[in-house]
Design an enzyme around this catalytic site. Sequence first.
Site: not given
Lengths: 416, 416
Positions: A138, A207, A232-233, A381
Amino acid sequence: MSELMARAGALDAADELAGARKQFVLDTVSDHAADAAGVYLDGNSLGALPANVPAHVEDVVRRQWGELRIRSWDESGWWTAPERIGDRIAPLVGAAPGQIVVGDSTSVNVFKAVVAAVRMAESAGTGRDEILVDATTFPTDGYIAESAARMTGRTLRPVTPAEVPGALSDRTAAVLLNHVDYRTGRLHDLPSLTAAVHAAGALAVWDLCHSAGALPVGLDEHGVDLAVGCTYKYLNGGPGSPAYLYVRRDLQDRFDSPLPGWNSHTEPFGMRPAYEPASGAPRGRVGTPDILSMLALEAALEVWDGVSIDAVRAKSLALTDFFLECVGAYVGEGRVESLTPVAHAERGSQVALRCEGAGEVMKRLIERGVVGDFRHPDVLRFGFTPLYVGFADAERAARVLGEVLTGEVLSGEAPC
Amino acid sequence: MSELMARAGALDAADELAGARKQFVLDTVSDHAADAAGVYLDGNSLGALPANVPAHVEDVVRRQWGELRIRSWDESGWWTAPERIGDRIAPLVGAAPGQIVVGDSTSVNVFKAVVAAVRMAESAGTGRDEILVDATTFPTDGYIAESAARMTGRTLRPVTPAEVPGALSDRTAAVLLNHVDYRTGRLHDLPSLTAAVHAAGALAVWDLCHSAGALPVGLDEHGVDLAVGCTYKYLNGGPGSPAYLYVRRDLQDRFDSPLPGWNSHTEPFGMRPAYEPASGAPRGRVGTPDILSMLALEAALEVWDGVSIDAVRAKSLALTDFFLECVGAYVGEGRVESLTPVAHAERGSQVALRCEGAGEVMKRLIERGVVGDFRHPDVLRFGFTPLYVGFADAERAARVLGEVLTGEVLSGEAPC
């Protein structure tokens, strides 16, 4: 009813995690009618709202802040929240207590972790002048690693995870890798890559944004040095909820933070002019924790009580297998190409499909109540969050995708 | 009724800001009975809850997150919140729009600001190798400035604000100063110190934590280069609400962030491997903003609609004058010593009293419903937040302090 629909029903009926869905706010009636009976496959971007969070946040705002005010730093446990919530995340990523602290954004934690890793490598007395970074990561990790390299006088070298073993040398100080590729959903081999990094005498920083809460991580088991992740995922902490930092216990005394804020002082309220770092996980703290977001996260983590991360992983793989099978059945040959590895050992908890006109296709999917997301330039996605996504959801998403791609509309369903 | 009580009543009756109090949650009945009719003089640490915040936070949680989910990044304005809320803070600190961005903690923003200031000084082509820092500042600023110096190869030199003019030289890159001393409540002369820093060819970074929302700052008017501040004191944003960063418009293109997270990219969703900074205030962003805390702050800022910061300042000085007068009348000679300057031009919005046994005295004050705070080793701090503290509060606080110090108890009031 099609055979796939019948299979989905049977799989949902046998799903030991099916009961977890009722702990989330889903199937809400919003002003956007099509969403009401939607399939939410974007939990890999923003997890759904756990049902216990609103009442908890209301208590934090009205009573803890509104009535107790400043006393809540002690009486409501505000001050110790970063470590306490870190310990709640710990079992989900295979960490013993006392090694994770919550706070700041993922980007800020990447900066702490990479700089600290370089300093640990430096303190070992070698002339290690290179930082390797996952070239497929990312973007923020790469940007921040570049800044960490610049500010520590190192060179940043982007390589793919597959190239890491060959790129390691006695010049390597630290390696920053993503556990799951945010675009393709590819899962990288954390145990063997970590072992390779260690064999070269360097430090491994992982990560976990796209893996924590979706699959076993095994930080302690595999000897990871430092790790960061968002909440938050798959952890459902809410929009922009604070990230976390893991520092392996035996490295904590050598954790030399580039952001030594007063919260990480050994005696924060001593108000001393000289910095003296705290022991343990609190050394990773910086400034005053953002309590509202942090305590919403704490409540959100309650959905994990009694949940086995191995069961989550098993369901995740079954869901993505089944979704890919349904895509194969419903979507015309050659219309999409899966970027997500077939091998379970290489798959995270999302499916990425390359598709012509992906941006427009995702818009139409969302209009039909199937919420995934679009990644530039041509990727659809679909995230599978095993706590609240079921097999019927997977079947429906694939079916609607097939319809959107052929321009058909399922009878009985209005196109938004 | 004493003469001071009568005066307090008259002053409250004539107070043009008295109506603002009803916008806050105060006088609540909590489980701690003495607090019910309390005097809250700790708004310089954690501002009281604005009454409109709970319903707004509930909407953010239940509807924006719970129903709209990922769509809220666009539809609920989440993505642009950092700049939008920055623009809402701007008039309170004398800044035109487009120069303030909200996010991260004060400590993290101090790091961005000091490193960026050093880089701006460097880009001017001079060999400026020294950073001056306010030796009396809140400790975190000093710790972070030390890290900024270390990571940019500069030397950190702590000096008192009074010593700054004499310490400036052509070696000075940047100067980090606090507008109001957190301990004594002393207000430093921002216009003249900023001018002196500029005359020496250096950059001035101001920490506004203890001044924003309490008095006029005049960032643009006085040509301040960079500034940071928290939002949970006089701005009432809630516990640990996000801080802000001001970068003067004509310096923004030279703002070279040490924390170049993806949110500060010119095209964040382009997911490009190379970092290219955004223009303007968003260049100060880092990672994903913590939406719950941030939108609570946004609602909290509504209490400032139609409020003149000059009126706030006038009331603040009248309140602290009156409190000091009451302390003089109610507290026995020699029992306390004010550390807060008498001159208005040197006074923030708090009163600090040195007092033997201050820790125990503050405990007893809090038991009696007068909430200030204790700063090691011997300081009682009383913050005066003009939007919700009145003259009767000041009188009562001084009276209770006098009673606590003489061991008396006011008739009719139980000592908790």
